[in-house]
Design an enzyme around this catalytic site. Structure first.
Site, PDB file in Angstrom:
ATOM      1  CB  THR C  13     -89.010 -28.626   4.010  1.00 31.29           C
ATOM      2  OG1 THR C  13     -87.979 -29.717   3.388  1.00 31.29           O
ATOM      3  CG2 THR C  13     -88.878 -28.589   5.387  1.00 31.29           C
ATOM      4  CG  ASP C  14     -92.831 -27.022  -0.053  1.00 34.51           C
ATOM      5  OD1 ASP C  14     -91.988 -26.098   0.039  1.00 34.51           O
ATOM      6  OD2 ASP C  14     -94.074 -26.925   0.149  1.00 34.51           O
ATOM      7  CB  ALA C  15     -89.170 -27.056  -4.397  1.00 35.87           C
ATOM      8  N   GLY C  17     -88.795 -24.635   0.499  1.00 31.32           N
ATOM      9  CA  GLY C  17     -87.989 -24.565   1.851  1.00 31.32           C
ATOM     10  C   GLY C  17     -88.719 -24.764   2.848  1.00 31.32           C
TER      11      GLY C  17
END
Lengths: 134, 134, 134, 134
Positions: C13-15, C17
Site C-alpha cells: 500500500t502507499d500513502a 492507503g
C-alpha cells in the site's frame, strides 16, 4: 565521506503515510551502488567480470524521524571497517534541514562465486574502499 | 511461537539470482502482519480505529544461506521483550529442510497518532502479545 | 482456469492507503510464477536448465476497486493466446466477496538465452500452457 | 515534454539480471511524481490539502530492450489527453544512447476523496497539465 542524494518516492511510503522501514535498506543500497561505481567497482562488474561476490551478511537500521513522499534526503556513507574477508559500511540519513532521520550499517563478505566460500578481500577492492575509510 | 509460511517470489531476487537483502525485512513484516491479525490487531485497525501507531525504531538481520525464487520458507516469530512503550520481535527463517537461513528482529514503539509522542503500550495489546512471548 | 490466492501486504500500500498500482503487476506475476510451477515449468528452470527465456514484452492492467492491507484476493489466470513464439495470459483479481477489483494481461515472448533472438515456443511448454487455455 | 533521469537500481533487477517488468511502472510513476511537483502539484498535496485524488485506472507498457543495474535512463513524459474527469500520460524510456527501450501510459481519474466518486478535473490542475500537453 561519500554522499548520495535522493527523494522519497510515493511507492516507498505505506498506508501510515511514511517510508516503509524496509525501504530504508533499499535506499542505503542505492547509496552503496553509487559509491561502488564511484570507486571503480560498479555492481555490474560482479555479474560479468569478477569471480567474487560481496553478499551482505548483516544489516541493521535505526529510525528517528519518519519520512514522507517528496522528502529530499542525503545519505552519508563511510567505510568503518575493512577486515580480511569483510568490510562494514555505515550510513547516516539526513533530511533537507540536515537533521539525522536514520542510520544504518551493512557488513559485506567476499566469497568466491563458484565455491561460494569466503575469500580474502582482493587488494584492488581493499584499496578502493580506503577512499571512504573513516 | 507463531509460524508464517511463504515462497520466495521472482521479483524478490536480484541480478545475483538470490533474495535481495532488504526483502528479508519485507518478508518478516509480512509475518508480523499475519501475527498481528491472529491476535486481534490486524494492521488496518491502526489506520482507522486505534489512536496509536507502532512504528519500527530498530531492525536488524543476519543472512546465512542465500534463497532463490521458488524456495519455500517458514518464518518463526516470538515476542522477546515487552517494555513500557515498546516490544521486540525475533524472527527465524528456515528453508524446506528446516535449516536456518537467516534471522532478524524488530523493535516497535507505541506512539500517539496525533502528538507522535511515545505512550505506554495499551494493556489490550500487551496481553495479546503475551500469546507469542518466549 | 488457474487460481492463486493471497493477501494484500502492508508494504504494497502507499500513502493513499491503497495498493500501489505497480504492485498489481507484481501480484499477477506471483500468480504466473505459481501457475508455471504447477505445469512443470518453475521459473528456476529458466535460470539453470533451459536455454530459452520468456520475457514480458507487453503488460496492461485496469483498476476497478481499491485494495487495502489485509484484503484477501483471488487471481484467476487463463492462457488466452498461444502463438508461434509468444503467449498471452489474462488475469482477473477478485476480492473476498468475489467482486472483480481489477484485470490485467501479459504477453510473453520466447527467446534464445544466448542470441536473445525470438524462437518458436518449445512444444513441451506449448502443451503445458494448454492446461489453462480458455 | 517533461524529462526525468535516473539509473536502474540493483534491487530493480531480478534473477534474469534485467529490470523486473513491474518496476518499469514504478519508474514511470517516479517520473510522474517529479512532473507533478514541477507543475505545482506535489503528490503530498493530495494527502493533506486537496479534497480530491487521482487514482490510476489503467496502465500499460511495452518492453523493447532489457535494462540492467547501473543503466542510465531518461523518461520523457507528455500529457496526451485531458478529459472532463481524467487525463492520460505517455512515457518513453530511452537508454544512454537515446534508444527507446520501452514505452508506457497511465490514465488517471479525478475522484472526490470522501465520496470516492468521479468529479470534474479541477481547472487549476487542468491548466497545470497543459504545460506538458502534446
Amino acid at each position: 565521506m561519500f554522499t548520495y542524494e535522493t527523494e522519497i518516492k510515493w511507492h516507498q511510503t505505506d498506508a501510515a503515510g511514511v517510508l516503509f522501514f524496509a525501504h530504508q535498506f533499499t535506499l542505503i543500497h542505492d547509496a552503496y551502488q553509487t559509491l561502488m561505481q564511484s570507486i571503480g567497482f560498479p555492481l555490474s562488474r560482479f555479474i560479468q567480470e569478477l569471480n567474487y561476490a560481496l553478499p551482505i551478511v548483516h544489516a541493521e537500521a535505526d529510525y528517528k524521524i519518519p519520512l514522507t513522499a517528496g522528502d529530499q534526503i542525503k545519505i552519508n556513507v563511510t567505510v568503518t571497517k575493512i577486515g580480511n574477508s569483510s568490510f562494514t559500511l555505515a550510513y547516516t540519513l539526513l533530511n533537507k534541514k540536515n537533521v539525522e532521520v536514520g542510520t544504518a550499517n551493512t557488513i559485506h563478505v567476499s566469497i568466491d562465486k563458484d565455491s561460494k566460500k569466503k575469500i580474502n578481500l582482493p587488494v584492488s577492492l581493499m584499496n578502493a574502499l580506503q577512499t571512504y575509510r573513516c
